[in-house]
Write an enzyme that holds these catalytic residues in place. Structure first.
Site, PDB file in Angstrom:
ATOM      1  N   TYR A  46     -54.476 -12.350  -9.247  1.00  0.00           N
ATOM      2  CA  TYR A  46     -54.184 -11.174  -9.024  1.00  0.00           C
ATOM      3  C   TYR A  46     -53.687 -10.828  -9.964  1.00  0.00           C
ATOM      4  O   TYR A  46     -52.812 -10.978 -10.884  1.00  0.00           O
ATOM      5  CB  TYR A  46     -53.020 -11.587  -8.069  1.00  0.00           C
ATOM      6  CG  TYR A  46     -52.737 -10.227  -7.424  1.00  0.00           C
ATOM      7  CD1 TYR A  46     -53.239  -8.973  -6.213  1.00  0.00           C
ATOM      8  CD2 TYR A  46     -51.778  -9.915  -7.752  1.00  0.00           C
ATOM      9  CE1 TYR A  46     -52.813  -8.011  -5.971  1.00  0.00           C
ATOM     10  CE2 TYR A  46     -51.110  -8.065  -7.465  1.00  0.00           C
ATOM     11  CZ  TYR A  46     -52.049  -7.701  -6.538  1.00  0.00           C
ATOM     12  OH  TYR A  46     -51.583  -6.323  -6.346  1.00  0.00           O
ATOM     13  N   GLU A  64     -55.655  -2.380  -8.966  1.00  0.00           N
ATOM     14  CA  GLU A  64     -55.614  -3.716  -8.511  1.00  0.00           C
ATOM     15  C   GLU A  64     -56.763  -4.420  -8.394  1.00  0.00           C
ATOM     16  O   GLU A  64     -57.914  -3.394  -8.237  1.00  0.00           O
ATOM     17  CB  GLU A  64     -55.022  -3.693  -6.754  1.00  0.00           C
ATOM     18  CG  GLU A  64     -55.466  -5.574  -6.376  1.00  0.00           C
ATOM     19  CD  GLU A  64     -54.514  -5.230  -5.729  1.00  0.00           C
ATOM     20  OE1 GLU A  64     -53.108  -4.625  -4.491  1.00  0.00           O
ATOM     21  OE2 GLU A  64     -55.858  -5.219  -4.309  1.00  0.00           O
TER      22      GLU A  64
END
Length: 351
Positions: A96, A178
């Site tokens: 992530y 993101e």
């Protein structure tokens, strides 16, 4: 403004970020797509994978039926007009990676985790890698991140990822960037497997080339701290940021950033309340609205509807100022919901 995945990846690619080979297409362009392929529904919402919005198609004979089902699959109220077809990557690991605005330091924060993908929200917040990007010291930051992710031999690749993401964030007035997952392939490449970008619509005057699809039914909803006890709703990115900053300055923990935009309807505001109630620790919701195009009485009706329709709604602290404020005050008074005259008065009341 929340971008679709393919729009986010176009911005990233323009800044040098590696992305999978792919093509976005409408239902009448199916003949141009060849399996094996990954199909992704282009809707401005997370959690597509668990809801049928991401499908691997290995055989050409299955492609049309799978794609047509996806075009007709509504995900959290959104029906895609396009799908993204991408190459199937040979994945070694998934991480992530994100950049966001740290309200406490007024800087850009890098957030990372060793386990990317669909279960990222279940990870303990204490386990994340968090660093503010200070003076653009990318080399030292890449060294730290490579050690955290246990890929020390990929430090130079990570430095490129950080630099390119940072440039994309700055150049496009992002509120959130993101990459989840950031994929390490078996041939040792780092690739943005999925991307989510929220840009500040108030900065549109600086970006006359922006031609994003109209996702006006989606709000700029960003989770800042899942342990936060104060949720916020405001209209306009500037007022939303001011609200979050004021909550932080008062010693409280804001859980989210939520900008309902300048043309919010009652239904859209009601949806905001539903989004907020997915956060577990909320004790109070601050509603801070300046009525210009947005009518305060419409917001008041949405607040009343939320109380009727959403069980166990947290305490509401409401400031509505501007267009049809007096009508809103009268509506809310019928349900014993007082209006505060200022954000400062709200913070004094809830502190």
């Amino acid at each position: 403004m929340r971008l679709l995945e393919y729009e986010a990846k176009n911005l990233l690619s323009a800044c040098g970020m590696p992305i999978p080979r792919g093509k976005v297409f409408a239902v009448n362009e199916l003949q141009a797509i060849a399996a094996p392929i990954v199909l992704k529904s282009q809707v401005p919402i997370g959690g597509r994978g668990k809801l049928g919005g991401v499908q691997i198609v290995r055989h050409q004979s299955d492609l049309e039926s799978v794609a047509r089902k996806m075009f007709n699959l509504k995900i959290k109220g959104f029906l895609p007009s396009k799908l993204l077809a991408e190459e199937i990557l040979d994945i070694s690991r998934e991480f992530y990676f994100s950049l966001n605005i740290n309200r406490q330091t007024a800087g850009i924060e890098l957030l990372a985790h060793t386990s990317g993908g669909v279960e990222i929200e279940s990870q303990d917040t204490a386990d994340f890698f968090r660093r503010d990007i200070v003076n653009e010291k990318f080399e030292a930051l890449a060294d730290e991140l490579a050690d955290y992710l246990d890929i020390a031999d990929k430090t130079f690749l990570l430095q490129d990822i950080i630099e390119n993401a940072y440039r994309c964030f700055i150049d496009n007035d992002c509120l959130l960037l993101e990459i989840n997952p950031l994929i390490l392939t078996k041939d040792s490449k780092l690739i943005a497997g999925d991307a989510k970008i929220t840009v500040d619509d108030a900065a549109a005057f600086r970006h006359l080339d922006w031609r994003f699809e109209d996702n006006s039914t989606e709000h700029n909803f960003i989770i800042l701290n899942r342990d936060g006890a104060v949720a916020t709703i405001a209209n306009g990115a500037g007022l939303a940021m001011t609200t979050v900053d004021a909550v932080t300055a008062s010693g409280l923990k804001p859980a989210n950033f939520l900008d309902i935009g300048g043309t919010a309807t009652s239904d859209k505001v009601l949806d905001c309340f539903r989004q907020i109630t997915t956060l577990d620790n909320i004790k109070v919701i601050i509603i801070n609205i300046f009525g210009g195009i947005v009518r305060c009485d419409d917001i008041a009706r949405a607040i009343i509807d939320a109380q009727r329709q959403i069980p166990n709604l947290p305490k509401l602290a409401i400031r509505l100022s501007g267009n049809r404020e007096s009508e809103a005050r009268q509506l809310l008074a019928q349900y014993n919901l007082p209006l505060f005259d200022s954000l400062e008065a709200i913070l004094e009341d809830i502190s």
